[in-house]
Write a protein that holds these residues in place. Structure first.
Motif, PDB file in Angstrom:
ATOM      1  N   GLU A 129       0.838  -1.190   0.000  1.00 41.51           N
ATOM      2  CA  GLU A 129       0.000   0.000   0.000  1.00 41.51           C
ATOM      3  C   GLU A 129       0.883   1.255   0.000  1.00 41.51           C
ATOM      4  O   GLU A 129       0.655   2.199  -0.747  1.00 41.51           O
ATOM      5  CB  GLU A 129      -0.899  -0.025   1.243  1.00 41.51           C
ATOM      6  CG  GLU A 129      -2.029   0.960   1.202  1.00 41.51           C
ATOM      7  CD  GLU A 129      -2.856   0.915   2.491  1.00 41.51           C
ATOM      8  OE1 GLU A 129      -3.764   1.726   2.613  1.00 41.51           O
ATOM      9  OE2 GLU A 129      -2.571   0.075   3.377  1.00 41.51           O
ATOM     10  N   GLY A 133       1.439   4.031  -2.903  1.00 43.70           N
ATOM     11  CA  GLY A 133       1.303   5.450  -2.569  1.00 43.70           C
ATOM     12  C   GLY A 133       2.538   6.226  -3.003  1.00 43.70           C
ATOM     13  O   GLY A 133       2.431   7.356  -3.504  1.00 43.70           O
ATOM     14  N   CYS A 137       2.525   9.381  -5.452  1.00 45.84           N
ATOM     15  CA  CYS A 137       3.073  10.664  -5.011  1.00 45.84           C
ATOM     16  C   CYS A 137       4.192  11.130  -5.938  1.00 45.84           C
ATOM     17  O   CYS A 137       4.321  12.323  -6.221  1.00 45.84           O
ATOM     18  CB  CYS A 137       3.581  10.564  -3.577  1.00 45.84           C
ATOM     19  SG  CYS A 137       2.260  10.382  -2.356  1.00 45.84           S
ATOM     20  N   CYS A 186       2.977  13.926   1.168  1.00 43.03           N
ATOM     21  CA  CYS A 186       1.980  13.323   0.278  1.00 43.03           C
ATOM     22  C   CYS A 186       1.478  12.004   0.870  1.00 43.03           C
ATOM     23  O   CYS A 186       0.273  11.737   0.884  1.00 43.03           O
ATOM     24  CB  CYS A 186       2.600  13.113  -1.105  1.00 43.03           C
ATOM     25  SG  CYS A 186       1.531  12.265  -2.277  1.00 43.03           S
ATOM     26  N   LEU A 187       2.415  11.195   1.364  1.00 38.62           N
ATOM     27  CA  LEU A 187       2.018   9.902   1.949  1.00 38.62           C
ATOM     28  C   LEU A 187       1.172  10.126   3.203  1.00 38.62           C
ATOM     29  O   LEU A 187       0.177   9.420   3.423  1.00 38.62           O
ATOM     30  CB  LEU A 187       3.259   9.072   2.291  1.00 38.62           C
ATOM     31  CG  LEU A 187       4.024   8.498   1.095  1.00 38.62           C
ATOM     32  CD1 LEU A 187       5.337   7.859   1.552  1.00 38.62           C
ATOM     33  CD2 LEU A 187       3.186   7.474   0.345  1.00 38.62           C
ATOM     34  N   GLY A 189      -0.751  12.566   3.724  1.00 37.85           N
ATOM     35  CA  GLY A 189      -2.057  12.980   3.247  1.00 37.85           C
ATOM     36  C   GLY A 189      -2.923  11.805   2.828  1.00 37.85           C
ATOM     37  O   GLY A 189      -4.149  11.889   2.805  1.00 37.85           O
ATOM     38  N   LYS A 190      -2.276  10.716   2.479  1.00 39.32           N
ATOM     39  CA  LYS A 190      -3.009   9.500   2.101  1.00 39.32           C
ATOM     40  C   LYS A 190      -3.182   8.561   3.294  1.00 39.32           C
ATOM     41  O   LYS A 190      -3.633   7.429   3.139  1.00 39.32           O
ATOM     42  CB  LYS A 190      -2.242   8.756   0.988  1.00 39.32           C
ATOM     43  CG  LYS A 190      -2.152   9.495  -0.328  1.00 39.32           C
ATOM     44  CD  LYS A 190      -1.276   8.713  -1.307  1.00 39.32           C
ATOM     45  CE  LYS A 190      -1.107   9.461  -2.628  1.00 39.32           C
ATOM     46  NZ  LYS A 190      -2.347   9.551  -3.400  1.00 39.32           N
TER      47      LYS A 190
END
Lengths: 194, 238
Positions: A129, A133, A137, A186-187, A189-190
């Motif tokens: 996962e 991601g 990103c 970014c990660l 944010g996910k």
């Protein structure tokens, strides 16, 4: 399973002298180690075959050239050349298997796809996962940062990254530094945090 | 400034590599459609620094998009590191039976070849103009870096100081990379202004006594030139 190569006699192992055998052993060991770490997991059961294909290709190549250098005074093939040939053989073999129709794995093969050196299934799923991601990103990142971070995450140090991309060392350091920070944001944010 | 700034990029590397190992082209609808893969030979040459930066950038961009290209890149990198390690001084030597030379001369030539092979990978020339400047090959006075710790020396994890010969230019900065024998990153430090670095015991906590560590130093000069040391080894003791 080893695909036939008409240029290679597969009737038996070629005769090699002890020092050459040592060289092949080293090549085989390095290949086996790299393939076991990096070969796609869906090809886990075929790792030995893939290494064998590559080593046989190298031995065949060297044997064919042996007549030339023994009669004309040429040197044996350089180790760097042999590794390059073996690498190409491994990549080509993986690609060829990737193109073949997918088949259901038998129980034995399924058992071989998970080794003690690999993370447990839950951890592996989590890593997958995060890995996906990371790719997503990277795709959203500014190009120069994406290139720098990609090379760094492929295993290269910052100075190596600078050399390969043709960038100044300090600029590369900044791009990678900021790119990694972007990637972590970014990660996060996910909902992913390695 | 130490590198990486927070945590270790190694966790990201491992996660990304693990995800790529499980990808099969077309199996994941979230992946871009597979492209025509670059020739393996090109990837090998790119990793070896034999391609111009513009070509390398195209391949790196492909690796960012395509798991298969990224995997091929990692494989090339790992094999080239293994090849350099095998060719380092102390490794077994290439056969020279085709040359009609005395045994002593054969060994002398073989030793030179082994050192050249090992150094060749690490002391690459810069790939093209427009880059940070040429990478300097070892050998020029004041422009080479060598380990100042005996190769294979056993060092305590509580006082593991790696030292190397400094570049002549006092403005030079160094980056150090340390891995285990199976190439797991242990430490990576950049912007060092001294020709030595002590690895923190914390970084070595999970590594057993007796393990071999590989280390290598890059020195950066103010004019952009980069000098790389051959890879050296130390053994960890408690």
């Amino acid at each position: 399973m080893i695909d036939g190569d008409p240029a290679l006699p597969l009737a038996g192992p070629p005769r090699v002298e002890p020092v050459e055998q040592d060289r092949y052993d080293r090549l085989r060991r390095d290949l086996a180690h790299a393939v076991s770490r990096l070969c796609p997991s869906w090809l886990a059961a075929a790792r030995d075959d893939i290494v064998q294909v590559a080593v046989l290709k190298v031995m065949g190549l060297e044997r064919r050239s042996e007549g030339n250098y023994s009669s004309e005074g040429k040197s044996p093939l350089a180790a760097s050349y042999l590794y390059r040939v073996a690498y190409s053989a491994v990549v080509d073999e993986i690609r060829a298997r990737r193109r073949r129709p997918e088949v259901e794995l038998g129980e034995d093969e399924m058992a071989n796809t998970h080794t003690s050196a690999e993370p447990a299934p839950d951890a592996a799923a989590r890593a997958r996962e995060i890995g996906r991601g990371i790719r997503a990103c990277l795709a959203a990142m500014k190009e120069e940062r994406r290139l720098g971070v990609t090379l760094h995450l492929l295993g290269h140090s910052v100075p190596e990254t600078a050399r390969l991309l043709g960038w100044a060392a300090k600029r590369t350091e900044n791009l990678v530094y900021r790119g990694i920070a972007d990637l972590r944001d970014c990660l996060a944010g996910k909902g992913l945090a390695p | 400034m130490s590198w990486p700034p927070e945590g270790s990029a190694e966790a990201l590397r491992r996660a990304w590599a693990a995800a790529d190992r499980d990808e099969r082209a077309g199996a994941d609808p979230g992946l871009a459609a597979p492209e025509d893969p670059p020739d393996a030979e090109r990837i090998w040459r790119a990793v070896a620094g034999e391609l111009p930066p513009a070509e390398v950038q195209v391949l790196v961009a492909a690796a960012a998009r395509d798991p298969a290209v990224a995997q091929a890149w990692r494989l090339a990198h790992e094999l080239q590191v293994a090849m350099a390690r095998d060719a380092a001084p102390g490794a077994r030597l290439l056969p020279l039976r085709s040359l009609r030379l005395s045994p002593a001369l054969r060994w002398a030539i073989a030793a030179t070849l082994a050192v050249t092979l090992g150094a060749g990978l690490w002391l690459r020339l810069a790939p093209d103009a427009g880059g940070p400047g040429p990478v300097v090959r070892g050998g020029e006075p004041g422009l080479s870096i060598a380990a100042a710790v005996a190769d294979g020396a056993a060092l305590s994890r509580h006082d593991l100081v790696l030292r190397w010969t400094p570049l002549a230019d006092p403005q030079a900065r160094y980056s150090l990379r340390v891995t285990t024998a199976d190439l797991q990153l242990v430490a990576e430090v950049a912007d060092l202004d001294r020709a030595e670095h002590q690895l923190p015991a914390d970084a070595l906590r999970s590594i057993p006594a007796g393990a071999t560590l590989l280390w290598q130093v890059d020195g950066s000069l103010p004019d952009g030139r980069v000098v790389s040391s051959p890879t050296a080894t130390v053994r960890l003791r408690d």
